[in-house]
Design a protein around this motif. Structure first.
Motif, PDB file in Angstrom:
ATOM      1  N   GLU A 302       7.348  -9.124   9.880  1.00 18.98           N
ATOM      2  CA  GLU A 302       7.495  -7.796  10.519  1.00 18.98           C
ATOM      3  C   GLU A 302       8.409  -6.900   9.690  1.00 18.98           C
ATOM      4  O   GLU A 302       8.145  -5.696   9.543  1.00 18.98           O
ATOM      5  N   ALA A 305       6.633  -5.643   6.625  1.00 18.91           N
ATOM      6  CA  ALA A 305       5.683  -4.578   6.967  1.00 18.91           C
ATOM      7  C   ALA A 305       6.368  -3.214   6.958  1.00 18.91           C
ATOM      8  O   ALA A 305       5.777  -2.213   6.522  1.00 18.91           O
ATOM      9  N   LYS A 306       7.621  -3.156   7.416  1.00 22.21           N
ATOM     10  CA  LYS A 306       8.360  -1.890   7.430  1.00 22.21           C
ATOM     11  C   LYS A 306       8.658  -1.410   6.006  1.00 22.21           C
ATOM     12  O   LYS A 306       8.580  -0.216   5.702  1.00 22.21           O
ATOM     13  N   ARG A 308       6.847  -2.222   3.400  1.00 21.94           N
ATOM     14  CA  ARG A 308       5.542  -1.896   2.828  1.00 21.94           C
ATOM     15  C   ARG A 308       5.099  -0.491   3.226  1.00 21.94           C
ATOM     16  O   ARG A 308       4.582   0.271   2.408  1.00 21.94           O
ATOM     17  N   GLU A 309       5.302  -0.134   4.489  1.00 17.91           N
ATOM     18  CA  GLU A 309       4.885   1.183   4.988  1.00 17.91           C
ATOM     19  C   GLU A 309       5.523   2.325   4.206  1.00 17.91           C
ATOM     20  O   GLU A 309       4.920   3.379   4.004  1.00 17.91           O
TER      21      GLU A 309
END
Length: 346
Positions: A302, A305-306, A308-309
């Motif tokens: 998780e 993912a932050k 990556r965004e």
């Protein structure tokens, strides 16, 4: 006594006339790489020594390999020209150095692109790696021997605080190789990229010229960054391979059998370098050793993912801007190859 002297003179003359011809017949591969020549110390050391052993044995000594470790011939971008001019015949280069002659290598810098380390092998040894090799040859002329492992995925280290979110990077001066893709990623995450030559990184971290840096675990360990850095985040955000090339004219001067030996020796050497990198990561020379002095944190899926965004759009935008439609297509081919390898692995 006269007979003995006569025999010795005859033998000496034979050596004088035979050896120069033998020396001229012998082919020498001068091989540049970045680190120590010890095959148990680092990936390029392992690659160089395995290659040397297999080439010399496989050609019965007709092709010799002379290694030049520790960048003793100059910086990567300088040595690339030496390979191009056939002053030396081959080199194992960082992507940072190789980008000076082949900017599209930056497509490999899409953050968090690979799901795991084995996917890097499948992609770089497979059809995409072959396409990338062909493009390198087309644009630079180099014969590509393969893509090595510089130590695995990159991790962030710094002397200020734990990094668990993109906000934690805000204001931190992070040393990069100087690659624009790396700079854009660090800037997008809120950090301040600082381009510093490798030889100066330890001092820069020690004196506060830079707060942190990013490199694979084996490199962080053998560079002793744990002496000047407190926090280590296992972010696995970039995989930057070594690019191994050879002068094309020298390669063409080899016999078909010698070419075959050079090709399989390079492939075997790359596998050896990858294996050593994994061993160092897991041994008391890698992560376990760093954990004794540093606070180690692994990002969760998780949390990645932050990151990556925020990071991926910035790097993709730069690649489109700097490399144009051809670079964008190469980037898309790279991402497609990763997706396909991920499906094949399930």
């Amino acid at each position: 006594m006269r007979k003995l002297v006569s025999l010795l003179l005859t033998a000496a003359l034979a050596v004088m006339f035979v050896l120069p011809g033998a020396a001229l017949a012998q082919k020498v591969i001068k091989l540049h790489h970045l680190n120590k020549d010890d095959p148990f110390d680092n990936s390029t050391g392992a690659m160089a020594q395995v290659f040397k052993s297999l080439v010399e044995a496989g050609t019965n000594g007709k092709v010799k390999v002379q290694t030049f470790p520790n960048s003793q011939l100059g910086k990567d971008n300088e040595v690339l020209q030496q390979v191009k001019d056939n002053v030396i015949q081959s080199g194992i280069f960082s992507v940072g150095g190789f980008a000076a002659m082949y900017p599209p290598i930056g497509v490999l810098d899409i953050p968090f692109a690979f799901p795991n380390i084995s996917a890097t092998y499948a992609v770089l040894d497979g059809p995409f790696g072959q396409k990338l090799s062909a493009d390198i040859t087309k644009k630079t002329g180099f014969k590509v021997l393969g893509f090595g492992d510089s130590g695995g995925f990159f991790a962030f280290s710094n002397s200020k605080k734990p990094i668990k979110t993109p906000d934690d990077l805000k204001g931190l001066k992070i040393r990069t190789m100087g690659l624009e893709t790396h700079k854009r990623m660090v800037s997008a995450l809120g950090g301040q990229p600082v381009a510093i030559a490798w030889a100066e990184v330890y001092t820069a971290l020690q004196t506060g010229v830079a707060d942190g840096q990013m490199n694979p675990i084996p490199i962080i360990a053998f560079a002793k960054f744990d002496e000047v850095q407190k926090y280590l985040t296992l972010s696995e955000h970039i995989f930057a391979p070594y690019v191994w090339v050879m002068n094309p004219e020298f390669y063409k001067s080899l016999t078909p059998q010698e070419m075959d030996v050079v090709n399989y020796a390079a492939k075997s050497a790359i596998v050896a370098g990858r294996g050593l990198a994994r061993v160092i990561e897991a041994s008391d020379r890698g992560l376990p050793a760093l954990a004794k002095k540093m606070e180690v944190y692994a990002l969760t899926a998780e949390e990645k993912a932050k990151f990556r965004e925020v990071a991926v759009p910035a790097v993709k935008a730069y690649i489109k801007e700097a490399l144009g439609p051809e670079g964008e297509q190469l980037m898309n081919d790279f991402l497609t190859a990763i997706a396909e390898s991920e499906k094949a692995g399930k």
